[in-house]
Design an enzyme around this catalytic site. Structure first.
Site, PDB file in Angstrom:
ATOM      1  N   TYR A 184       0.866  -1.177   0.000  1.00  0.00           N
ATOM      2  CA  TYR A 184       0.000   0.000   0.000  1.00  0.00           C
ATOM      3  C   TYR A 184       0.906   1.231   0.000  1.00  0.00           C
ATOM      4  CZ  TYR A 184      -2.611  -3.668   2.554  1.00  0.00           C
ATOM      5  OH  TYR A 184      -3.162  -4.853   2.976  1.00  0.00           O
TER       6      TYR A 184
ATOM      7  N   TRP B 146      -4.117   1.965   2.721  1.00  0.00           N
ATOM      8  CA  TRP B 146      -4.756   0.657   2.527  1.00  0.00           C
ATOM      9  C   TRP B 146      -6.212   0.939   2.220  1.00  0.00           C
ATOM     10  CZ3 TRP B 146      -2.231  -0.625   7.717  1.00  0.00           C
ATOM     11  CH2 TRP B 146      -2.838   0.067   8.759  1.00  0.00           C
TER      12      TRP B 146
ATOM     13  N   GLY C 164      -6.537  -6.206   3.395  1.00  0.00           N
ATOM     14  CA  GLY C 164      -6.249  -6.846   4.672  1.00  0.00           C
ATOM     15  C   GLY C 164      -5.814  -5.875   5.759  1.00  0.00           C
TER      16      GLY C 164
ATOM     17  N   ASP D  30      -1.858   7.535 -10.520  1.00  0.00           N
ATOM     18  CA  ASP D  30      -2.063   6.125 -10.177  1.00  0.00           C
ATOM     19  C   ASP D  30      -1.966   5.196 -11.385  1.00  0.00           C
ATOM     20  OD1 ASP D  30      -2.706   4.005  -8.397  1.00  0.00           O
ATOM     21  OD2 ASP D  30      -3.851   5.449  -7.213  1.00  0.00           O
TER      22      ASP D  30
END
Ligand SMILES: Cc1cc2nc3c(=O)[nH]c(=O)nc-3n(C[C@H](O)[C@H](O)[C@H](O)COP(=O)(O)O)c2cc1C
Length: 484
Positions: A172, A186, A191, A281
């Protein structure tokens, strides 16, 4: 298999897969711009080692996984499908027919042992311990002009569920706010976010440790879509054919890979949020700023001469495409355990993993393609699949042009499109709401009378074998005298 990143870099050097950049290049936009240029060159270009990043003593390694050849080298296989076969064998145990058969299975038993990490007392990643260490000392990149700052883009974020103690490792990104704090990006489905949710419910601080530059199999494993509760270290141990060595952190109770280059130890506080982003991104667009938890550094440990491993994401194809390709091949046999009718699947680079998912199936009953779509939408991170295209088993989904041709000729828009709604990726920009939107499946299989289609399907054009042989001979002669 590689013990650490240094061994991997040495092999890349030997295989002429690495370009060493000896000139000064700035971590502020310049390294990213060159890496982008290299990633867009044929076959993903070479891996890059910036030996003198402007203003820092620590070299920057990037694009190490950025080609199919290097992804195979990283996991020490000829083809990624070799791993699929090994996983298939491991997950389909056969009863030995006798002593000889049983002996043949011994290597497999060893592979099971490799799944369990082991703890060591002394570790290269703790050669230097800096309780007052600051992130300013690391050559962390600013990748794109409108990024909110410098980002750690390839970290392995270690957490444990505060209630069950189950470990999670995820990659992340982390936006550097100052020398001792970063964002912790995250996303809600991941998770790390789940462990933080539990910590917030309990009102407890969550320990977090971040490993930078582990061995290549482990670096890949942190990006892999492992089912919740399954330790990524098991996957890493399997891939590297040896147990992962861990060492206890200096200032918290987590364990980190002993051979990592650099480790950031710290915590996130319940209830604390800070603006994160924008960030250029892997969608090829800037992701919107949003509020994310804050990571506080308590200690930085590192090797005496560390290398800073990082990556740049942007308009595809870039390095992350090849990491995703490894997951495509490694997870196919595992998906087939519940969906054996799947012949192959492919995530084209332009689809940034979940925007376009191509699946071929051995169609067995009416509505089968829609069953596959629904299964994907309910399966781990495949839930993000925005467009799923299902074709018959004779279509090669690795050949994107063939799929486009088959979809165009096989689908009736009104009849063959399936819409649904559900969770979408946090980076989805087109949905009305964040993380909730629609998805589409296209059934491009041949339709059957039992599906309401009673006209005959046309036959695919195939030349005769004899004519093909003659054409091969003639073409060979023509080609010699022809310059395109
Ligand atoms: C280069 C790279 C950067 C990534 N950055 C993020 C990120 O910032 N946030 C995130 O939630 N997932 C990110 N991912 C995807 C996760 O690493 C991936 O979904 C992984 O399976 C998460 O692990 P988990 O299921 O244990 O949470 C990134 C993946 C790659 C390859």
């Amino acid at each position: 298999m590689f013990n650490d990143l240094n061994e991997f870099i040495a092999v890349l050097d030997k295989e002429r897969e690495l370009a060493r950049v000896t000139e000064q290049v700035s971590p502020n936009l310049e390294i990213a711009a060159l890496t982008d240029r290299v990633s867009k060159s044929a076959g993903g270009g070479p891996a890059l080692l910036f030996e003198r990043p402007t203003g820092y003593d620590i070299p920057v390694a990037i694009n190490l996984f950025g080609s199919l050849k290097r992804m195979c080298l990283a996991l020490d296989v000829e083809k990624l499908d070799d791993l699929a076969h090994e996983i298939e064998e491991l997950t389909t145990p056969k009863m030995p027919g006798g002593v000889i058969d049983a002996l043949k299975m011994l290597p497999m038993v060893n592979r099971l042992r490799d799944l369990m990490p082991k703890t060591v007392r002394e570790a290269p990643c703790q050669e230097v311990v800096r309780r007052d260490g600051a992130l300013d000392e690391l050559p962390i990149l600013k990748c794109w002009p409108e990024d909110g700052g410098r980002y750690i883009t390839l970290p392995l974020v270690f957490t444990r569920d505060p209630e069950t103690n189950v470990r999670n490792i995820g990659t992340y990104r982390m936006q550097v706010y100052d020398g001792r704090t970063t964002g912790m990006h995250w996303q809600r489905h991941k998770g790390g976010a789940q462990h933080y949710r539990v910590a917030e419910r309990l009102g407890k601080r969550l320990d977090v440790s971040v490993a930078l530059g582990p061995d290549p199999a482990l670096a890949y494993s942190a990006t892999a879509p492992m089912p919740e509760g399954l330790d990524e270290l098991m996957l890493a141990g399997f891939l590297r054919r040896d147990r992962v060595e861990l060492v206890k952190c200096v200032t918290n109770d987590l364990e980190v890979p002993a051979t990592a280059q650099i480790v950031l130890e710290g915590y996130v506080e319940p209830g604390e949020r800070r603006r994160e982003g924008p960030f250029g991104d892997h969608t090829g667009f800037y992701s919107h700023p949003d509020d994310y938890p804050v990571f506080h550094v308590t200690c930085i440990t590192h090797r005496k001469n560390p290398v800073y491993l990082t990556t740049v994401v942007g308009i595809p194809p870039m390095e992350d495409y090849y990491l995703g390709m490894a997951s495509e091949r490694i997870f196919l046999p595992l998906i087939r355990k519940t969906l054996p009718e799947i012949v192959d699947m492919h995530f084209p680079a332009v689809g940034i993993f979940h925007n376009i998912v191509l699946v071929s199936i051995d169609k067995r009953y009416p509505g089968h393609a829609r069953k596959i779509m629904n299964a994907f939408w309910g399966l781990g991170q495949l839930m993000f699949s925005k467009t799923i295209i299902v074709v018959d088993k004779d279509v090669d989904v690795q050949n994107e042009a063939e799929v486009a041709w088959i979809v165009g000729t096989h689908y009736d828009p009104q009849r063959d499109i399936q819409f649904t709604k559900g969770p979408v990726d946090d980076l989805e920009d087109a949905s009305d709401l964040a993380a909730f939107g629609s998805k589409m499946g296209i059934d491009a299989t041949r339709k059957w009378p039992s599906e309401g289609f009673t006209r005959p399907w046309p036959k695919r054009i195939v030349p005769s074998d004899a004519a093909v042989r003659r054409a091969d001979e003639l073409w060979e002669k023509i080609r010699k005298g022809w310059k395109p």
